[in-house]
Each structure stands twice: as C-alpha cells, then as structure tokens.
Design an enzyme around this catalytic site. Sequence first.
Site: not given
Ligand code: DOR
Ligand code: ZN
Length: 345
Positions: A175, A137, A252, A14, A100, A42, A16, A248
């Site tokens: 998660h 999720h 950011h 998992h 997903k 996403n 991103h 996960d």
């Molecule tokens: O903490 C998270 N960040 N949980 C998620 O489900 C999405 C992820 C994100 O894409 O930033």
């Molecule tokens: Zn995630």
Amino acid sequence: MTSQITLKRPDDWHLHLRDGNMLHAVLPSTATHFARAIIMPNLVPPVVTSADAAGYRDRILSALPEGSTFEPLMTLYLTEQTDPNDVAAAHASGLIKAVKLYPAGATTNSASGVSHFDSVRPTLERMAEIGLPLCVHGEVTDSDIDIFDREAVFIDRVLDPIRRTTPGLRVVMEHITTSNAVEYARSQDDTLGATITTHHLVINRNHILAGGIKPHYYCLPVAKREEHRLALRDAATSGEARFFLGTDSAPHTDANKLLPCGCAGCFTAPNTMSILTQAFEEDSALEKLEGFTSLNGPAFYGLPVNEDTITLTKGDPVTYPSHVETPDGPVTVFDPGFDLNWRVE
Ligand code: DOR
Ligand code: ZN
C-alpha cells in the site's frame, strides 16, 4: 470509445477478511470478483504459526459462498519469536505465500509486530534462501516523525538496510502512498514489488480533512498530498511489472470507525473493480488495467495467471450498496466521490 473490457480474473494481493461474523459478511464481496487474495494475518490474536494459518484458512474456506472457487493465499505475522523452521515448513507445504512484517504499533493489531529488526534476521535470511516473499507495512512508528513522513523515513531507515543486509529477499512494499516509494521501487531490481490500493489512487489528504473530518477515508498509511496520489496513478497505469493491486480493503463496523479514536481502514472490496476501471479510463490507460489487476501480481509471486476472465461494461451509473450488514452493525462501503459507469458483468 471503449464500452466493454475483458480481463483475466483479478487477484487482490493485500486483503483483510477478519474472522467470525465479519468474515462471513465481507468475504462474498471479494470472492465475487477476485480469484485469489493474500490474506492479512492481523487478527486478534494474530496468525503467527503455521497451525494458526491452517485453522484460519479452513475458517475462510468454510465461509465461502456455495460453489465459489476463491483461493485464500495465507500469510504469517512476523514476530520476534517467529521460528524460521515453522515458516519454512509452512512454505514448503504450500500453506503460506508470504510473511507479513508490521513494525510494532504501526497500525491495527500490530502490537505483536517487530521492534528490533535484528531479532528477525534469521527468519528473513531463511526466507531469502527459500524464495518466500516478505510483505512490509512500511511506516516508522517514532512519535517524533510526522505521520505524513513515516513511509519515506521507513524506506531510508528500515527497508533499504534490510534489503542490503538480506540479498535476494523478495519484498513487497505494501500500500505505497508516496512518490518517494514509487521512486524507490523503480530504482530497485525485480526482487522488489509494490502494491497500490484502490483508495490511494482516488483520494488525497484533503478528502479526509477538508470541509469536516471523514472517518471513512482514514486508513494507514494515511493518504498524502495530491502530488503523491498522482505519482501512484502514474505507477499503477504505467504497466511496469513491479506495481500491482493490493486493495488493503479493511472492514470495520461504523461504530468502530466513528469513535473519538476511530479505526483505520477503507472497505473497498465491493466496488474496487468499477473504481479502478474508471480511474484507468480517465488516464487513457485501460490497456494497462489487466497488468495491474491480473498479471503483475502472479508474476511476482511465481503463480499462474487465472484462466477465467471478468468483463466490465460501461453504461449508466452503477450503484453499490452503501453498507454491508453484519451482526455487529453496518460496514460502510468506500465512496469514491464520483459516479461509477463500469459494471462488472
Ligand atoms: O488502514 C489500515 N487498516 N491499514 C492497515 O495497515 C491495517 C488495516 C486494518 O487492519 O484495519
Ligand atoms: Zn492492510
């Protein structure tokens, strides 16, 4: 005392990676240690069709460092408009390894997710037929449900009914953050798996909220009480095949984390293997680490275990850069709050 450990190369079930500048900045952190990762869809806009997934896979492959053999395992973002035939074709061609499910509004970029679970029934039934896993999720989004209870309520109200009405559907509870989820996973057959993140193994909700608010520990599902963290540690270190690593890791920029309404996500890709090794050693479970990081995931997904290995060596504290730089600003690397002594060779 063990001072070196060699594992089959791990996978991240998992992850991103985002797109554009962020993708280029964060991909090397994962590609250095991991052979493969299930890539979350996403993006803005989300990866909803097989054409979207093929384009995104090409962008990931072209962002890889020279010589890297990292393999992105693509997913589709389930919407109420998803075409079961498109999903089946993407699976048959080998393009995608999972679909997903985001409940609409549950987390970052989940607005196109599912509100009416009956409308995705044809896709779920098709997935059960062809053996394509659904990554979930698992949080309800009802405003009257306390955020710390949303996972437990989701299991009762959504997940268990979906599994009962779609026999054979392979599901990954992603998660997981509660003892309720650990217990539910343990009560089910081998069509159900569960991923556990690095950060949920080492922080509880006090880390976020006690002594000042710590935005870099805020993620979704939010970390729960200590008793839940201990249940996750017990599950991860148990050696049970149903539990495997899904970091996960969710980068950011600091600017987006530190807003009055900051983004959810912990960026753990750079130091995950050092943190996990430390945690498993602390629980006298180093011999269970390889199952969690490298064996149980491929078994669930029906994929071969990686042939090559990685070695971690114990010694003086290892430091990782506190940030990864991007053209859009720095991204803070997760701080486990304790010294790391295990270095990835
Ligand atoms: O903490 C998270 N960040 N949980 C998620 O489900 C999405 C992820 C994100 O894409 O930033
Ligand atoms: Zn995630």
